[in-house]
Scaffold this active site. Structure first.
Site, PDB file in Angstrom:
ATOM      1  N   CYS A 216       0.436  -2.162  -6.852  1.00  0.00           N
ATOM      2  CA  CYS A 216       1.433  -3.200  -6.597  1.00  0.00           C
ATOM      3  C   CYS A 216       2.053  -3.684  -7.899  1.00  0.00           C
ATOM      4  O   CYS A 216       3.195  -4.114  -7.944  1.00  0.00           O
ATOM      5  CB  CYS A 216       0.792  -4.364  -5.854  1.00  0.00           C
ATOM      6  SG  CYS A 216      -0.615  -5.041  -6.731  1.00  0.00           S
TER       7      CYS A 216
ATOM      8  N   GLU B 201      10.061  -0.018  -3.667  1.00  0.00           N
ATOM      9  CA  GLU B 201       8.759   0.370  -4.217  1.00  0.00           C
ATOM     10  C   GLU B 201       8.549   1.865  -3.982  1.00  0.00           C
ATOM     11  O   GLU B 201       8.466   2.309  -2.846  1.00  0.00           O
ATOM     12  CB  GLU B 201       7.681  -0.446  -3.492  1.00  0.00           C
ATOM     13  CG  GLU B 201       6.339  -0.377  -4.133  1.00  0.00           C
ATOM     14  CD  GLU B 201       5.308  -1.235  -3.398  1.00  0.00           C
ATOM     15  OE1 GLU B 201       5.280  -1.202  -2.150  1.00  0.00           O
ATOM     16  OE2 GLU B 201       4.530  -1.929  -4.077  1.00  0.00           O
TER      17      GLU B 201
ATOM     18  N   GLU C   1      -0.519 -10.721  -0.124  1.00  0.00           N
ATOM     19  CA  GLU C   1      -0.273 -10.059  -1.419  1.00  0.00           C
ATOM     20  C   GLU C   1       0.410  -8.742  -1.087  1.00  0.00           C
ATOM     21  O   GLU C   1      -0.233  -7.833  -0.567  1.00  0.00           O
ATOM     22  CB  GLU C   1      -1.589  -9.792  -2.157  1.00  0.00           C
ATOM     23  CG  GLU C   1      -2.361 -11.032  -2.557  1.00  0.00           C
ATOM     24  CD  GLU C   1      -1.686 -11.800  -3.670  1.00  0.00           C
ATOM     25  OE1 GLU C   1      -0.844 -11.234  -4.385  1.00  0.00           O
ATOM     26  OE2 GLU C   1      -1.993 -12.996  -3.813  1.00  0.00           O
TER      27      GLU C   1
ATOM     28  N   LYS D 262     -11.649  -6.013   7.242  1.00  0.00           N
ATOM     29  CA  LYS D 262     -11.232  -4.665   7.664  1.00  0.00           C
ATOM     30  C   LYS D 262     -10.636  -3.929   6.467  1.00  0.00           C
ATOM     31  O   LYS D 262      -9.558  -4.267   5.999  1.00  0.00           O
ATOM     32  CB  LYS D 262     -10.170  -4.709   8.766  1.00  0.00           C
ATOM     33  CG  LYS D 262      -9.956  -3.310   9.362  1.00  0.00           C
ATOM     34  CD  LYS D 262      -8.651  -3.142  10.086  1.00  0.00           C
ATOM     35  CE  LYS D 262      -7.531  -2.607   9.247  1.00  0.00           C
ATOM     36  NZ  LYS D 262      -7.765  -1.265   8.663  1.00  0.00           N
TER      37      LYS D 262
HETATM   38  P1  NAD Z   1      -0.499  -1.096   4.640  1.00  0.00           P
HETATM   39  O1  NAD Z   1       0.312  -2.314   4.836  1.00  0.00           O
HETATM   40  O2  NAD Z   1      -0.072   0.149   5.296  1.00  0.00           O
HETATM   41  O3  NAD Z   1      -2.011  -1.337   5.113  1.00  0.00           O
HETATM   42  C1  NAD Z   1      -2.795  -2.387   4.597  1.00  0.00           C
HETATM   43  C2  NAD Z   1      -3.877  -2.751   5.604  1.00  0.00           C
HETATM   44  O4  NAD Z   1      -3.259  -3.306   6.763  1.00  0.00           O
HETATM   45  C3  NAD Z   1      -4.729  -1.578   6.080  1.00  0.00           C
HETATM   46  O5  NAD Z   1      -6.065  -2.021   6.204  1.00  0.00           O
HETATM   47  C4  NAD Z   1      -4.130  -1.266   7.451  1.00  0.00           C
HETATM   48  O6  NAD Z   1      -5.029  -0.649   8.327  1.00  0.00           O
HETATM   49  C5  NAD Z   1      -3.773  -2.661   7.930  1.00  0.00           C
HETATM   50  N1  NAD Z   1      -2.752  -2.731   8.981  1.00  0.00           N
HETATM   51  C6  NAD Z   1      -1.789  -1.831   9.281  1.00  0.00           C
HETATM   52  N2  NAD Z   1      -1.039  -2.278  10.311  1.00  0.00           N
HETATM   53  C7  NAD Z   1      -1.536  -3.494  10.673  1.00  0.00           C
HETATM   54  C8  NAD Z   1      -1.193  -4.465  11.658  1.00  0.00           C
HETATM   55  N3  NAD Z   1      -0.154  -4.279  12.496  1.00  0.00           N
HETATM   56  N4  NAD Z   1      -1.901  -5.596  11.731  1.00  0.00           N
HETATM   57  C9  NAD Z   1      -2.922  -5.830  10.874  1.00  0.00           C
HETATM   58  N5  NAD Z   1      -3.313  -4.936   9.932  1.00  0.00           N
HETATM   59  C10 NAD Z   1      -2.626  -3.785   9.816  1.00  0.00           C
HETATM   60  O7  NAD Z   1      -0.613  -0.928   3.055  1.00  0.00           O
HETATM   61  P2  NAD Z   1      -1.274   0.250   2.246  1.00  0.00           P
HETATM   62  O8  NAD Z   1      -0.395   1.454   2.420  1.00  0.00           O
HETATM   63  O9  NAD Z   1      -2.713   0.348   2.584  1.00  0.00           O
HETATM   64  O10 NAD Z   1      -1.176  -0.304   0.742  1.00  0.00           O
HETATM   65  C11 NAD Z   1      -0.047  -0.140  -0.037  1.00  0.00           C
HETATM   66  C12 NAD Z   1       0.760  -1.424  -0.118  1.00  0.00           C
HETATM   67  O11 NAD Z   1      -0.079  -2.496  -0.545  1.00  0.00           O
HETATM   68  C13 NAD Z   1       1.860  -1.361  -1.126  1.00  0.00           C
HETATM   69  O12 NAD Z   1       3.051  -1.900  -0.601  1.00  0.00           O
HETATM   70  C14 NAD Z   1       1.344  -2.235  -2.277  1.00  0.00           C
HETATM   71  O13 NAD Z   1       2.345  -2.788  -3.089  1.00  0.00           O
HETATM   72  C15 NAD Z   1       0.579  -3.265  -1.557  1.00  0.00           C
HETATM   73  N6  NAD Z   1      -0.404  -3.894  -2.449  1.00  0.00           N
HETATM   74  C16 NAD Z   1      -0.173  -5.163  -2.901  1.00  0.00           C
HETATM   75  C17 NAD Z   1      -1.058  -5.771  -3.776  1.00  0.00           C
HETATM   76  C18 NAD Z   1      -0.830  -7.172  -4.283  1.00  0.00           C
HETATM   77  O14 NAD Z   1      -1.782  -7.769  -4.777  1.00  0.00           O
HETATM   78  N7  NAD Z   1       0.357  -7.731  -4.190  1.00  0.00           N
HETATM   79  C19 NAD Z   1      -2.188  -5.079  -4.196  1.00  0.00           C
HETATM   80  C20 NAD Z   1      -2.389  -3.797  -3.720  1.00  0.00           C
HETATM   81  C21 NAD Z   1      -1.486  -3.207  -2.834  1.00  0.00           C
END
Ligand code: NAD
Length: 508
Positions: free
Chosen positions: A301, A401, A267, A192
């Site tokens: 990130c 962050e 991650e 997804k």
């Molecule tokens: P997010 O957590 O809002 O969403 C990530 C994914 O999770 C999306 O596909 C979203 O639809 C899904 N999601 C949302 N609620 C959910 C639930 N209850 N159950 C299952 N899935 C759900 O994150 P974002 O805003 O898309 O990305 C930004 C974040 O990602 C930042 O905090 C960033 O640091 C982190 N990030 C981490 C890494 C790493 O490798 N550590 C890499 C990239 C981004």
């Protein structure tokens, strides 16, 4: 703000029709069961970029059932490593042949510069090639020391059906940090993508079909966290969830997955410090700090959103970073000369701005930026390159962050102070140290709480070098051989040679 380097809207041709994305379930493209869809408008250009099927619980269940059946059939899980590697190598070739097509959609949906999208997509091909090498070389272990009549063998097996949930900031790259490794291990998957950047994952699905992956091995469901992601984290036919995204959602997923005790790999976010000692090469450090904070508009990130700089060199360093920041090209992501593009959404832009305003209210000083950036000809949201100094460890901008092009500057005098400040965050993803003294670099690297430590560089990465976080930055590792191990179970085979086993039940 005339002293910034701005790139106005270019005359690049925009697509006239939106990309239509459907779910990939059991080898077929399909609309949602209830016919629902959602739109994505470009955060830089405002145009309608894509219209995607909006997944329901029933669509998700169908995708999971397909992945389960494909796994249990052995059509992928029980074929040779050579056969899996051959398919992964084909996917890598197809990615390279489609870089431009994928990069344009990636840029229009995310707002990131086209030069960066091209580099990410072509770089992703290398992740697939590296995973292919692991598919052929992975092996277990043997114990030939258990006695003359016993042989012990530890074998590795695919963990099963894997849910892959990805974020919007590096959609194609992060998918490629997970999917080829899961496939190399022999797993089947349900993917997804983020609802903000779904289309390049659909394009990946097209390439997987072209490469000949059997139906059901990779399924894609488009849509939101609720209900699609949530179902992928709870369904009892799923054996593992690998998630990249925010720490808050990561915690939800861990809780949701606990009912079925499925494995969870996370991650999550970061608040990554670069620590600059007084003997560092200040020019090199200033350039790396500038890159670390503005790359992907800070929506990364691995953003080095804070620096901890020795008091003796703080003024010189900040002066250089501000001068370099003025030269970084901000503006139209479709112009190949642009280095920093748009912010993902208006809400996110407000969040970034609030961090800066709150820090100023608490006594910090803005040396550059600190406001919205108007890019002539574009209606999207852009934020100025921003440097905030006199930040103290108690301010949220120092330990939370921000996820924007905003640098916080803190200062230190001793190694102990630098370590305490670096570790003063709930996160522990990455950190950097700048010094010409190897002892200083090694002491810092060993004491800092982070999954990756860069010495006299920032964000150099390789498929061979594993990646992941400690503390609330996550659990588990991606890429490298450890990245493959996440998708494997180990099984012990204990074998007796000959009839040497003494009976447990006494005769007579
Ligand atoms: P997010 O957590 O809002 O969403 C990530 C994914 O999770 C999306 O596909 C979203 O639809 C899904 N999601 C949302 N609620 C959910 C639930 N209850 N159950 C299952 N899935 C759900 O994150 P974002 O805003 O898309 O990305 C930004 C974040 O990602 C930042 O905090 C960033 O640091 C982190 N990030 C981490 C890494 C790493 O490798 N550590 C890499 C990239 C981004």
């Amino acid at each position: 703000m005339n002293d910034l380097t701005l790139i106005a809207a270019s005359d690049a041709r925009l697509p006239t029709d939106p990309f239509i994305g459907r779910h990939l379930i059991d080898g077929a493209w399909c609309d949602s069961i209830d016919g629902g869809s959602f739109d994505r408008h470009s955060p830089s250009h405002g145009i309608l970029v894509s219209r995607s099927a909006q997944g329901t619980k029933a669509d998700t269940d169908a995708a999971i059932a397909s992945a389960r059946a494909a796994f249990d059939s052995g059509v992928w899980s029980r074929i040779s490593g050579k056969a899996r590697a051959t398919a992964l190598l084909k996917v890598a070739d197809l990615i390279e042949a489609n870089v431009e097509r994928i990069a344009i959609l990636e840029t229009l949906e995310s707002g990131k510069p086209i030069s960066q999208s091209r580099a990410e997509v072509s770089g992703a091909a290398d992740l697939w090639r590296y995973a292919a090498s692991l598919a052929r070389t992975m092996h277990g272990d043997s114990h030939n020391t258990l006695g003359a009549d016993i042989l012990g063998v530890v074998i590795k097996e695919p963990i099963g059906v894997v849910s892959i949930i990805t974020p919007w900031n590096f959609p194609f790259w992060i998918l490629s940090q997970k999917l080829p490794f899961a496939l190399a291990a022999g797993c089947t998957c349900v993917v997804k993508p983020s609802e903000l950047t779904p289309s390049t994952t659909v394009m990946m699905g097209e390439l997987l079909i072209e490469a000949g992956l059997p139906a059901g091995v990779v399924n894609i469901v488009l849509g939101h966290g609720q209900p699609v992601g949530a179902r992928m984290a709870t369904h009892d036919a799923v054996d593992m969830v690998t998630f990249t995204g925010s720490t808050a959602v990561g915690k939800h997923i861990t809780a949701a997955a606990s009912d079925t005790l499925k494995k969870v790999a996370l991650e999550l976010g970061g608040k990554n410090p670069q620590v600059i000692f007084p003997d560092a090469d200040i020019d090199q450090a200033a350039d790396a700090v500038t890159f670390g904070v503005y790359f992907n508009a800070g929506e990364c990130c691995n953003s080095s959103s804070r620096i901890i700089v020795h008091r003796d060199v703080a003024d010189a360093l900040v002066e250089k970073v501000v001068a370099l920041s003025r030269k970084v090209t901000f503006g139209d992501p479709l112009n190949p000369a642009t280095q920093v593009g748009a912010i993902i959404s208006a809400d996110h832009q407000d969040k970034i701005d609030t961090y800066v305003k709150d820090a100023v209210a608490a006594g910090a000083e803005v040396c550059l930026g600190g406001a919205e950036l108007n890019v002539p000809g574009l209606e999207g949201k852009f934020y100025q390159p921003t440097v905030v100094r006199n930040v103290t460890p108690d301010m949220p901008i120092a330990y939370e962050e921000v996820f924007g092009p905003v640098l916080s500057v803190l200062t230190f005098e001793t190694m102990d102070e630098a370590i305490a400040m670096a570790n003063n965050a709930s996160y522990g993803l990455s950190a950097g140290v700048w010094s010409q003294n190897i002892d200083t670099c090694l002491e810092f690297s060993r004491r800092v709480q982070a999954g990756t430590v860069w010495t006299n560089t920032w964000m150099d990465g390789f498929p061979e070098m594993t990646f992941g976080g400690v503390k609330q930055s996550g659990q588990g590792r991606e890429i490298g051989s450890y990245g493959l191990d996440e998708f494997l179970e180990v099984k012990s085979l204990v074998m007796r040679i000959g009839q040497t086993r003494a009976p447990w039940v006494r005769n007579g």
